[in-house]
Enzyme design. Structure first.
Site, PDB file in Angstrom:
ATOM      1  N   LYS B  40       0.825  -1.204   0.000  1.00  0.00           N
ATOM      2  CA  LYS B  40       0.000   0.000   0.000  1.00  0.00           C
ATOM      3  C   LYS B  40       0.859   1.255   0.000  1.00  0.00           C
ATOM      4  O   LYS B  40       0.645   2.175  -0.798  1.00  0.00           O
ATOM      5  CB  LYS B  40      -0.938  -0.017   1.219  1.00  0.00           C
ATOM      6  CG  LYS B  40      -1.888   1.160   1.286  1.00  0.00           C
ATOM      7  CD  LYS B  40      -2.770   1.120   2.520  1.00  0.00           C
ATOM      8  CE  LYS B  40      -4.105   0.425   2.303  1.00  0.00           C
ATOM      9  NZ  LYS B  40      -4.945   1.018   1.266  1.00  0.00           N
ATOM     10  N   ARG B 110      -3.305   2.662   8.794  1.00  0.00           N
ATOM     11  CA  ARG B 110      -3.543   1.357   8.173  1.00  0.00           C
ATOM     12  C   ARG B 110      -2.261   0.551   8.091  1.00  0.00           C
ATOM     13  O   ARG B 110      -1.180   1.102   7.914  1.00  0.00           O
ATOM     14  CB  ARG B 110      -4.045   1.521   6.730  1.00  0.00           C
ATOM     15  CG  ARG B 110      -5.447   2.025   6.578  1.00  0.00           C
ATOM     16  CD  ARG B 110      -5.826   1.927   5.087  1.00  0.00           C
ATOM     17  NE  ARG B 110      -7.203   2.295   4.850  1.00  0.00           N
ATOM     18  CZ  ARG B 110      -7.620   3.526   4.567  1.00  0.00           C
ATOM     19  NH1 ARG B 110      -6.750   4.528   4.513  1.00  0.00           N
ATOM     20  NH2 ARG B 110      -8.901   3.742   4.354  1.00  0.00           N
ATOM     21  N   GLY B 119      -7.902  -8.235   5.367  1.00  0.00           N
ATOM     22  CA  GLY B 119      -8.651  -8.461   6.600  1.00  0.00           C
ATOM     23  C   GLY B 119      -7.834  -9.018   7.739  1.00  0.00           C
ATOM     24  O   GLY B 119      -8.351  -9.290   8.814  1.00  0.00           O
ATOM     25  N   MET B 121      -5.093  -7.629   9.199  1.00  0.00           N
ATOM     26  CA  MET B 121      -4.580  -6.670  10.173  1.00  0.00           C
ATOM     27  C   MET B 121      -5.534  -5.497  10.293  1.00  0.00           C
ATOM     28  O   MET B 121      -6.536  -5.437   9.588  1.00  0.00           O
ATOM     29  CB  MET B 121      -3.171  -6.255   9.782  1.00  0.00           C
ATOM     30  CG  MET B 121      -2.190  -7.397  10.017  1.00  0.00           C
ATOM     31  SD  MET B 121      -0.530  -6.975   9.570  1.00  0.00           S
ATOM     32  CE  MET B 121      -0.711  -6.572   7.859  1.00  0.00           C
ATOM     33  N   ARG B 370      -6.598   0.148  -8.781  1.00  0.00           N
ATOM     34  CA  ARG B 370      -6.174  -1.259  -8.946  1.00  0.00           C
ATOM     35  C   ARG B 370      -6.620  -1.711 -10.326  1.00  0.00           C
ATOM     36  O   ARG B 370      -7.487  -1.070 -10.938  1.00  0.00           O
ATOM     37  CB  ARG B 370      -6.764  -2.139  -7.855  1.00  0.00           C
ATOM     38  CG  ARG B 370      -8.270  -2.097  -7.830  1.00  0.00           C
ATOM     39  CD  ARG B 370      -8.829  -2.829  -6.620  1.00  0.00           C
ATOM     40  NE  ARG B 370     -10.194  -2.362  -6.391  1.00  0.00           N
ATOM     41  CZ  ARG B 370     -10.859  -2.491  -5.261  1.00  0.00           C
ATOM     42  NH1 ARG B 370     -10.279  -3.040  -4.226  1.00  0.00           N
ATOM     43  NH2 ARG B 370     -12.090  -2.063  -5.155  1.00  0.00           N
ATOM     44  N   HIS B 486     -22.627  -5.302  -4.410  1.00  0.00           N
ATOM     45  CA  HIS B 486     -22.070  -6.636  -4.162  1.00  0.00           C
ATOM     46  C   HIS B 486     -22.527  -7.633  -5.217  1.00  0.00           C
ATOM     47  O   HIS B 486     -21.722  -8.339  -5.826  1.00  0.00           O
ATOM     48  CB  HIS B 486     -22.494  -7.106  -2.763  1.00  0.00           C
ATOM     49  CG  HIS B 486     -22.014  -8.474  -2.424  1.00  0.00           C
ATOM     50  ND1 HIS B 486     -22.823  -9.579  -2.520  1.00  0.00           N
ATOM     51  CD2 HIS B 486     -20.803  -8.923  -2.010  1.00  0.00           C
ATOM     52  CE1 HIS B 486     -22.135 -10.657  -2.155  1.00  0.00           C
ATOM     53  NE2 HIS B 486     -20.900 -10.286  -1.840  1.00  0.00           N
ATOM     54  N   SER B 798      -3.548 -42.315 -22.718  1.00  0.00           N
ATOM     55  CA  SER B 798      -4.382 -41.158 -22.409  1.00  0.00           C
ATOM     56  C   SER B 798      -4.715 -41.241 -20.934  1.00  0.00           C
ATOM     57  O   SER B 798      -5.362 -42.190 -20.491  1.00  0.00           O
ATOM     58  CB  SER B 798      -5.652 -41.190 -23.257  1.00  0.00           C
ATOM     59  OG  SER B 798      -6.470 -40.083 -22.921  1.00  0.00           O
ATOM     60  N   CYS B 865      -7.415 -37.006 -20.660  1.00  0.00           N
ATOM     61  CA  CYS B 865      -8.799 -36.875 -21.126  1.00  0.00           C
ATOM     62  C   CYS B 865      -9.798 -36.853 -19.991  1.00  0.00           C
ATOM     63  O   CYS B 865     -10.970 -37.089 -20.184  1.00  0.00           O
ATOM     64  CB  CYS B 865      -9.135 -37.969 -22.139  1.00  0.00           C
ATOM     65  SG  CYS B 865      -9.143 -39.622 -21.415  1.00  0.00           S
ATOM     66  N   TYR B 885      -0.971 -33.647 -25.670  1.00  0.00           N
ATOM     67  CA  TYR B 885      -2.224 -32.899 -25.778  1.00  0.00           C
ATOM     68  C   TYR B 885      -3.072 -33.055 -24.523  1.00  0.00           C
ATOM     69  O   TYR B 885      -2.825 -33.948 -23.708  1.00  0.00           O
ATOM     70  CB  TYR B 885      -3.029 -33.371 -26.996  1.00  0.00           C
ATOM     71  CG  TYR B 885      -3.540 -34.780 -26.869  1.00  0.00           C
ATOM     72  CD1 TYR B 885      -4.762 -35.047 -26.252  1.00  0.00           C
ATOM     73  CD2 TYR B 885      -2.803 -35.863 -27.345  1.00  0.00           C
ATOM     74  CE1 TYR B 885      -5.221 -36.346 -26.106  1.00  0.00           C
ATOM     75  CE2 TYR B 885      -3.258 -37.168 -27.209  1.00  0.00           C
ATOM     76  CZ  TYR B 885      -4.471 -37.400 -26.591  1.00  0.00           C
ATOM     77  OH  TYR B 885      -4.928 -38.668 -26.438  1.00  0.00           O
TER      78      TYR B 885
END
Lengths: 909, 909
Positions: B40, B110, B119, B121, B370, B486, B798, B865, B885
Site C-alpha cells: 500500500k 492502516r 482483513g 490486520m 487497482r 455486491h 491417455s 482426457c 495434448y
C-alpha cells in the site's frame, strides 16, 4: 589373446560325444550334467552310477538338438553310429535284441530338457513292436492279449506323436479312440480290457489303415525306422507351438534344446515273478522311518494307479489281519534289493523318496525316484529326523517346509476313510472340517449355539452384522463371494472352516431350505439337517462325517525354534479380542499388528449405542452416545492389552463406513427405532442418507474423523484410560495408535494432534507415565506417493495391503469374484492379488512408500497387516523390502514365522 | 575481504530513515520499495510521484516493525521525530492541523505488508477526533450529525482495534453495537441514520464509559496519544493469531513485518461540492475505451457500495434519458481532473484501472487504484487494445487472460426474436441470459440447484453470506444496489447473469412472492415460478425465454491465434456425437481425445439391443444382440469420423459396468421385459446379479472385454467398417482405438491382439488401407507403476485423471460430497482434486507413468482426457510433464488453448 584362441576346445565347437550310456550300475553322465543331458537323462545316469538298477538306456545330448536345428533338421554324422552302439549296450544288459522276433527289446523314447516342462513334449512307449516282434512279446509274456494291447497302444501313440494323425479340432473325436469305441460296440463290451487279443489285432490293423488312409503313410515295421522317426519327433516337439509358448512364459531360451532318452522297457506283468509298485522311503503321513508302499504282482504301473486291484503292502508289518501278504513275505529277495536301493536314494538325495519300481522276472528295476509328497506332520518329522541323522542342516530343514502345510496342522480334519455323501463343492475358503445343523441366519446360529448345538451357518453371503453368528457356528457356507470375501477372510482369521462361493447353492431363506441341482436331480436340505464342510477341499457333504482331532507334531516346537533363530522379520497377529490375542500369543505372535476396533462395536450390548451415535443429528448427540460406548471400549482395550502384556498392540481407530453398523430390512429398522425410541422413518431415512455408491472409496477411515473428530477422541480416551489402569496395576502395556486410510499428510497431522491431546490429558489425569506411538495405515496409492510428508507425522507405517491392492488395481475385492477367475484362468494374472501380493504394482508402490518414508525418518517402523501378512510369498517380499514385521491372523502365525525364516534363508538366492 | 567489511552500510544495519512521505505530486518512495514500504505504501508513493492527487501521508517502514519486535516492542529513537515531521508535511498540504479545534486534520492508520493480507490486520479511521475537534468537524462540514457519527465510529473502532474491547465470545453481542441498539430503541428509531447528533453524542459518551468500565481505561483525548497507540496496534496486529495463521498458510515469513500508513482523511460528504465515486478507465463490460463509472454527490464511499441512493453516471453519454445528470455535466472541472488521472494511471499500470475517488470541496482525491475486474469480452478487448496501443506485447496480453472468463464467453444469450413478457427492467449488472425458478434465499438456491433445478436468486440485496446460493443460481436479481453493488461485482466476476437495482421489485420473503406494480396492475410472482433475466439489457421476463448460443467477441479470434502460436500442447475435445465434434472443431479442437462409445448406447433405438446383449445367457446370445448394435455403432462412428475429417479421433471401447444400462424400478423392468419378451423376474434377477458393491472398482472397462471379448470385437468391427467406408469416399479418417481401465500389460496385449485381428480382417475385406493406432487409458495406479510393460503394447497413453484421482485417493467422486467440503473448509486439501489435478499424488503417479512409458517407447503419444483436461492449472501441469495434448469438453476448448499458451509463457517462471 593368443593363448585363448589356442585353447583346444572353443566354446562354439561341439563335442563329438553325442550319446551318453547308462545302466548296470554304471553311467557315462551324472547329476551335474543337466545342461547337456537334460534333467531326466542326468537323473538316470546319477541313479545308475549309484548302483541303482535302472533300466539301461542312452541319452542323446541337447547339443544334438541344437545341431539338428542349426543344420536344417539333420543329425550330426556321428550320431547314428553312437546310437547303434548305445542300443547294443542296452541289448547286452537286458539280454534281448531290438527287432528280434523271439525276444525283442522294446524301448521308450522320451524328451528331457534341462528343466521339467510337464506335458510340453512327446513320448513314445513300446517302440520296437511290429507284427513279428509282437508275437515274441506274446510268447515271452505268455499273454497274447497284453502283447496286442501294447502293440495297439504303440501304434496309436506313434501315429499321433510321430506321424501327426490328430483330431482335427477340439470338437472332433480322437481318430484312434473312435476306432476302439467302434470295436467295443461291435463286440458288445464296455471296457477296453474286455477286448480279446483277436479284437485288438483287428484294432491294430484298423489303426494302420486309418494312418494310411488319412496320411498316405504305411506304418513302418522296421524298429530302426521307428526309432529314428521317434527321436526326430521329440526334437521337433521342442519347437512345437505349445512348447514355445511355455518357454516364453517361463523365460527359457530356445537355445537350451532338449535331450532324448531311449530306455529299455521293462514289464511287471510277464508272470508271477513280476510286479510293479510305489514305495516311500518313510511313511508319508507320519514321517516314521521304514519303507512304506504298495505293490501288485503281475501288473503294470497303471494298474496301481487305477486302483482296480487291491494292492499289497511292501512291508510285513503293514499287512492287515485279513489282507494280502506283503512283498517282504512273497518276494523277500527283491524286497531286500528295494530296501537297499531306497536307503541309497534317500541318503543320496537327502530327503524322503517316492520310488516307482517294476519287478520283471524277479529282477528289480527302479523307474523313477523323486522327493515324496507328504502330510504336514510328516514334513516336520522327516526334516527334524534328517537333521538328527546329520544328512541336512537346520537351515535346509527350514527351507524344505511348506508354510501352508504347517498352517493346516492347526485345523480339524475328517477321520480318514470316513464315509461321505458329497452334494456339491465350493471354494476351499478356510481350511478345516466342520459338522453341524443348517441354520440360515446369524441370530439362529447364535441361539442354537447357545443351547450347545453345533451349527453350520448357510448364507448367500455374509456381512459384518453376521459376525456373532459366524463366531457361534462350527463352519460357514456361502453361495457367493470368493477366497477373499467377507466370510472367507473372517473365517480364516478365526481358523474356522469355510466353504465360499458355492454357486450351485440356491438358498430360500423364507422356506428355510437350500437346494442343489445335481445330475441325479435336485437335493433339498432343510433347516436343522446336518451337513459337513471340508474347508480344505471345498466339499459339502450331507450328514455328519466323522471328525478327527488334529495333533501338532512333537517336532514342531523344535522346528519353530530353529525358524525364530533364522528370521529377521517380526511376526505379529491381527486380533480383535482377548481370546484371539491369547491364541496368537500361544502360536508365538510377537505383538498385535492390527486390532480392529469396529469389530468390537457389533456386540449385542453396544451396537445400540453405536447406532445411537450414527443416528445423532449433531456433535452433542454423538458425544452422548459415545459416552455410553466409552466404558465398553475401555474394557475391550484392557482385555487385549492385558493379554499381550509386554508386547506391542496396534489399535486401529474406527475404519468402516458408518452405514455398516446400521440395520437393514424393515423389520430390523423397526426394532432399532423402537429401542432407540425414534420413528422408524427417521432410522430408514438415515440409513438411506448413509448409503454410498462406492463405500470402499467413501466416507470411512480418517475421513470419518475429519468430519466427526469426537469418535477418535473417545476411542483414544478409552484406550489410554485402559492403558493407564493396567499400568497402575503394574502391567507392561505398549499401545500403538493407528489412523486408517490416510491419503494426505494433513489428515494425519490433524488427527495426530487431536489424538495426542486427548492421550496427554488422560495421562496427566491419571498422573501416570505411558509410552505410546501414533502411526498410520498406508493403504492408498497417494499415501505411498506422499510417504515422505506423511512420515513426518507418523511413528510407524502399517501397509494395509488389502485396500492398497484394491485401489492400486482399481479392483473391489467384493466384486472381483465375477471376473477375477477369468483373469487367473486366462493367465492375465498369475495369482489372485488379494492372496499373493502383486509385486510389480502394489509392491512397487510399497517400495516407493518405504523409500520415501525412510528418507525423512530412517527408523520409521514398518509392517504389513493385510491378509498378505500370512502369505509366504508376500512375507518374502516384506523381508526383501525391509519391513520390521508382518501381521496375520493367529492361525497363520506359525506359517508366517516359518515363511519369515525361509525369506531370510533364501535371501539373495 | 577488507573492502567488503569496509562497506558503509552492512546488510544487518538498518537505515536511519524510518518514515517516507508522499502527497502533492511528490513522494520519497516508489513502486520498487514494496519490501520497505509495503504494498500500500509503495503504491501511494508511486501514485503521488505520478502527480495523482492522493491524500497526503506518511509510511512507517517495515524495518520499524522488525525493530519494534526485536527491541521488546519499543520504537527506534528517531521514529517520533520523523512521524512528527510527516504529520507537519500532511498538515501543510491539507491546510488543517492535527488536533486543531476549529480545522482539525483527521487521519487514517492502516497496515500494509509487502503482500496483500486482506482483513488480517487492523485499521483505524477518523483518528484525531475528540470532544473539541469534533466540533471543528461539525463546523467545517456544516453537519453536526455527520461529525458525531464519525466520532462514535472512531471511538468504537479505536476501542476495538487499539484498546481491545471486543465481544467475549462469538455468541455475545458486540459491546458498541449493543449500546447503539439500545439508543435506537430509546429514541424509537429503526436505522442508525435516524439517530440525531445529540443522540450520537450520548452514544460517544456511553462508548467511552463502557471502555472505562470494562477495561479501566480513560479514552485518550490527545490525538498524538491516539496516533501512537494506533501505530502500535497495527504493529501488534502483525503477530496476531489470525495473521500468524494466514502467514503460515501462505508461507510468508514473520521477518517481513508490516509498514504503517498514516494518511489524511478526506470527506465527500461535506456539501454539494463534495462527492464520492468509482470509475473504470474503460467500460468493464465491453472493454470500450472511455471513463466508465458512477458517483454520488455529498456522499461517503460506503454510500456507493451500499446502493442506498441511485448513483449518477460519470460521463454525459452514459446518462439515461430520465436519469440524473453526469459528473461531466455537474462537476466539469473535477471531471477533467479525473479523466487526466485515469489516463495517467492506465498508461502507467498498462492495464484498465478501477479507481476510487472522493471530491472534497471541489478537489479530487484519488483514494485507490487497482487493475479493474472485467467481463470476458472486456478482458479480450482491453488486452488486444493495449497491444495495439503498444503498451504491452502479445505475450503479456495472453498472460493476462483468465481462461475461466474466456470460457464464460460461451455462455448463452437469448434467442433473437424470442417471445418475451417483460415485467420490469433493472440495471444490466452482469451480462448473459438466465432462466430459472424463483427462489428467495441462498439456501433455497443451493438446495434446488443440487436437485438439478435451474433457479434465479431474487434478493433485496446480496451480501457475502449469499455467495454459495449466488454460485448455485443461474442468475441473480436484486431490488437495490447499483452497477458496483455486491451482487453486480460478484456476478460479473463469475460471468453470471445479474440484473441489479430493480427498484420496482417488492419482495415479500415471508410469503415467498415478489410484486411489481405496472401500469396494467400488480404482477405477482411466486416462489417456484419461472422467470428469465437478461443481464445485458436488465430485462426481467415472466416464463422461460428461449436461449441461444452467444456470439464471440471479434478480438477473440486474433487473441486465439496468438495463443496457438505460443502453445506447445495440443488441444482436443471430448465428444461423443457428430454435433459435439463439430462444435469442438468450431472452437479449434485439434482432434477428439475421448469419444465415449457407451453414451451412444443410451439412444431410444438401441438401448433395447444393449439390454438384450446384457441379458443374454451366453456368448451366442450376446453376439446376436451385438449384431443388431453393429450397424448403429458403425453409423455413430461414420458421423464422428466425418465431422473430424483430417483430425485424430480417439474412440474408447465400452467402459462402464453393464448394470448401468439396465432398467431400475419395477415399472421400467416390466417395460423392458415386455419389449424383450422375457419374464420380468428374469430381468430383475439379472439386474440383481449385476449389482456391485463398488461399481467403480468392479466389472468394467477392459475387464468386460476379458470376460466378453465379443463386445470389443464388434465395436472394433463397427469402427473399422466406418473408417473404411469413409476412406472409400475419400474422407481422411484417423481413428485411434482406446482400451480403458488397463491395469496389467497382459490385458492390453490380449485385447490389442483381438482388436487388431478384427481390424485387419475388416480392412482386408474392404480391400482398403487404413492407418489406425491402439492405445490405452492410464487411469489406475497400477498402470502407472507398470507403464513400461504396458507401453510395449500401446501406441498412446491417455491419462484418465478422473478415475486415476479416484483410485489414487481411494475416493469415490459420487460419494465425496459428504466430506470433501469439510476437507476444503478445514484446508486438509487445498483444492477439490476432481477439479484441479493433485500434483503431489496423482501428478506424481503420472510422472512415473510417463517416465516409465517413454523409457521403452520414447515417442509414445501422451494425453489427458479427464475433466482436468479443461482446467488451467492441470493444463499447466500437463505442459510441464511433457504431454502431447489435453482433451476437454468442447466448451472448454478455448480456455484450454489459452491455458496451454499460458503454460508455455509461464514456463520456468
Amino acid at each position: 589373446m593368443t593363448s585363448l584362441s589356442a585353447s583346444p576346445e572353443s566354446s562354439t565347437e561341439h563335442s563329438t560325444k553325442l550319446v551318453y550310456l547308462f545302466g548296470d550300475g554304471r553311467a557315462e553322465g551324472g547329476a551335474g550334467m543337466r545342461e547337456l543331458l537334460g534333467g531326466k537323462g542326468a537323473g538316470l545316469s546319477e541313479m545308475s552310477s549309484l548302483g541303482i538298477p535302472v533300466p539301461p538306456g542312452l541319452t542323446i545330448t541337447t547339443e544334438v538338438c541344437s545341431a539338428f536345428y542349426a543344420n536344417g533338421r539333420r543329425y550330426p554324422d556321428l550320431l547314428e553310429e553312437q546310437v547303434r552302439a548305445g542300443i547294443s549296450h542296452v541289448e547286452s544288459i537286458v539280454g534281448a535284441r531290438f527287432g528280434d522276433a523271439s525276444n525283442p527289446l522294446l524301448v521308450s523314447v522320451r524328451s528331457g530338457a534341462r528343466v521339467s516342462m510337464p506335458g510340453m513334449m512327446d513320448t513314445v512307449l513300446n517302440l520296437g513292436l511290429n507284427d513279428e516282434t509282437v508275437q515274441g512279446l506274446a510268447d515271452s509274456s505268455g499273454d497274447e492279449r497284453f502283447a496286442y494291447d501294447s502293440y495297439r497302444r504303440f501304434v496309436a501313440m506313434y501315429g499321433d506323436v510321430v506321424l501327426g494323425l490328430k483330431r482335427e479340432s477340439d470338437l472332433d473325436e480322437d481318430p484312434f479312440e473312435a476306432i476302439l469305441e467302434r470295436k467295443k460296440e461291435a463286440f458288445g463290451v464296455q471296457e477296453d480290457t474286455d477286448l480279446s487279443a483277436d479284437a485288438l489285432r483287428e484294432v491294430v490293423a484298423e489303426y494302420k489303415a486309418e494312418i494310411l488312409g488319412k496320411l498316405g503313410i504305411e506304418f513302418p515295421d522296421d524298429p530302426w525306422e521307428q526309432l529314428w522317426a521317434a527321436i526326430g519327433a521329440v526334437f521337433e516337439s521342442w519347437e512345437s507351438p505349445r512348447a514355445i509358448i511355455y518357454r516364453d512364459l517361463n523365460g527359457y531360451p530356445s537355445e537350451w534344446g532338449t535331450a532324448v532318452n531311449v530306455q529299455a522297457m521293462v514289464f511287471g506283468n510277464l508272470g508271477d515273478d513280476c510286479a510293479t509298485g510305489v514305495a516311500f522311503t518313510r511313511n508319508p503321513k507320519t514321517g516314521a522311518s521304514g519303507l512304506f508302499g504298495e505293490f501288485l504282482i503281475n501288473a503294470q504301473g497303471e494298474d496301481v494307479v487305477a486302483g482296480v486291484r487291491t494292492p499289497q503292502p511292501i512291508r510285513a508289518v503293514e499287512r492287515a489281519d485279513d489282507g494280502p501278504p506283503s512283498m517282504e513275505e512273497v518276494q523277500p529277495a527283491v524286497y531286500g534289493e528295494l530296501v537297499t536301493a531306497a536307503q541309497l536314494l534317500e541318503n543320496h538325495f537327502q530327503d524322503m523318496q517316492d520310488i516307482e519300481f517294476t519287478v520283471q522276472r524277479g529282477k528289480l528295476w527302479v523307474l523313477q525316484t523323486r522327493n515324496g509328497k507328504r502330510t504336514g506332520p510328516a514334513m516336520v518329522r522327516v526334516a527334524v529326523d534328517l537333521v538328527e541323522q546329520g544328512l541336512i542342516d537346520r537351515e535346509e530343514a527350514l527351507r524344505r517346509q511348506d508354510p501352508e502345510q504347517i498352517s493346516e496342522l492347526l485345523h480339524s480334519v475328517f477321520a480318514e476313510g470316513a464315509a461321505k455323501d458329497v452334494i456339491t463343492t465350493g471354494l476351499p475358503a478356510s481350511p478345516g472340517a466342520a459338522v453341524g445343523k443348517v441354520v440360515f441366519s446369524a441370530e439362529e446360529a447364535a441361539e442354537q449355539a447357545e443351547t450347545g448345538e453345533d451349527v453350520i451357518l448357510v448364507r448367500v453371503e455374509t456381512s459384518p452384522e453376521d459376525i456373532q453368528g459366524m463366531l457361534a457356528a462350527q463352519g460357514i457356507l456361502t453361495a457367493r463371494g470368493g477366497m477373499t470375501s467377507h466370510a472367507a477372510v473372517v473365517a480364516r482369521g478365526w481358523g474356522k472352516c469355510c466353504v465360499a462361493g458355492c454357486g450351485d447353492l440356491e438358498i430360500d431363506y423364507a422356506s428355510g431350505v437350500f437346494r442343489i441341482e445335481t445330475e441325479s436331480g435336485v437335493r433339498t436340505v432343510h433347516r436343522g439337517e446336518t451337513i459337513s464342510l471340508n474347508g480344505t477341499t471345498g466339499e459339502v457333504m450331507l450328514g455328519a462325517v466323522a471328525l478327527a482331532d488334529p495333533e501338532l507334531p512333537e517336532d514342531l516346537t523344535l522346528l519353530m525354534t530353529w525358524a525364530d533363530g533364522a528370521r529377521r522379520l517380526g511376526v505379529r497377529a491381527n486380533a480383535d479380542t482377548p481370546e484371539d490375542a491369547s491364541k496368537a500369543r500361544e502360536f508365538g505372535a510377537e505383538g498385535i499388528g492390527l486390532c480392529r476396533t469396529e469389530h468390537m462395536f457389533f456386540g449385542e450390548d453396544r451396537i445400540l449405542a453405536v447406532r445411537q451415535m450414527i443416528l445423532a443429528e449433531n456433535e452433542t448427540g454423538r458425544r452422548e452416545a459415545l459416552k455410553r460406548i466409552l466404558p465398553m471400549q475401555r474394557q475391550d482395550f484392557e482385555g487385549i492389552l492385558q493379554a499381550m502384556e509386554g508386547l506391542p498392540v496396534t489399535i486401529r481407530l474406527l475404519d468402516p463406513p458408518l452405514h455398516e453398523f446400521l440395520p437393514h430390512g424393515n423389520e430390523e429398522i423397526e426394532r432399532v427405532a423402537k429401542s432407540l425410541d425414534v420413528e422408524p422413518g427417521r432410522v430408514s431415512q438415515r440409513v438411506q442418507a448413509l448409503q454410498e455408491f462406492n463405500p470402499m472409496l467413501g466416507h470411512r477411515g480418517v475421513r470419518l474423523a475429519i468430519t466427526y473428530p469426537e469418535i477418535y477422541e473417545v476411542q483414544t480416551q478409552a484406550l489410554v484410560e485402559a492403558a493407564c489402569n493396567l499400568g497402575a496395576r503394574g502391567v507392561d502395556v505398549r499401545p500403538e495408535i493407528m489412523i486408517p486410510l490416510v491419503g494426505t499428510a494433513q489428515e494425519l497431522a490433524r488427527l495426530r494432534e487431536r489424538v495426542a491431546t486427548v492421550a496427554q490429558r488422560v495421562i496427566s489425569e491419571h498422573g501416570s507415565e505411558l509410552e505410546y506411538t501414533i502411526g498410520t495405515m498406508i493403504e492408498l496409492p497417494r499415501a505411498c506417493m506422499t510417504a515422505a510428508e506423511i512420515a513426518a507425522h507418523a511413528d510407524f507405517f502399517s501397509f494395509g495391503t488389502n485396500d492398497l491392492t484394491q485401489t492400486t488395481f482399481g479392483l473391489s475385492r467384493d466384486d472381483a469374484g465375477r471376473f477375477l477367475p477369468d483373469y487367473i484362468t486366462q493367465k492375465v494374472l498369475e495369482k489372485d492379488p488379494f492372496v499373493e501380493l502383486d509385486r510389480e504394482g502394489v509392491g512397487e508402490l510399497m517400495r516407493l512408500g518405504i523409500d520415501r518414508g525412510r528418507s525423512v525418518k530412517p527408523d520409521l517402523k514398518l509392517g504389513i497387516c493385510g491378509e498378505h501378512g500370512g502369505d509366504p510369498s508376500s512375507i518374502a517380499f516384506g523381508h526383501d523390502v525391509g519391513l520390521d514385521y508382518v501381521s496375520c491372523s493367529p492361525y497363520r502365525v506359525l506359517a508366517a514365522r516359518l515363511a519369515a525364516a525361509q525369506a531370510a534363508l533364501f535371501e539373495g538366492s
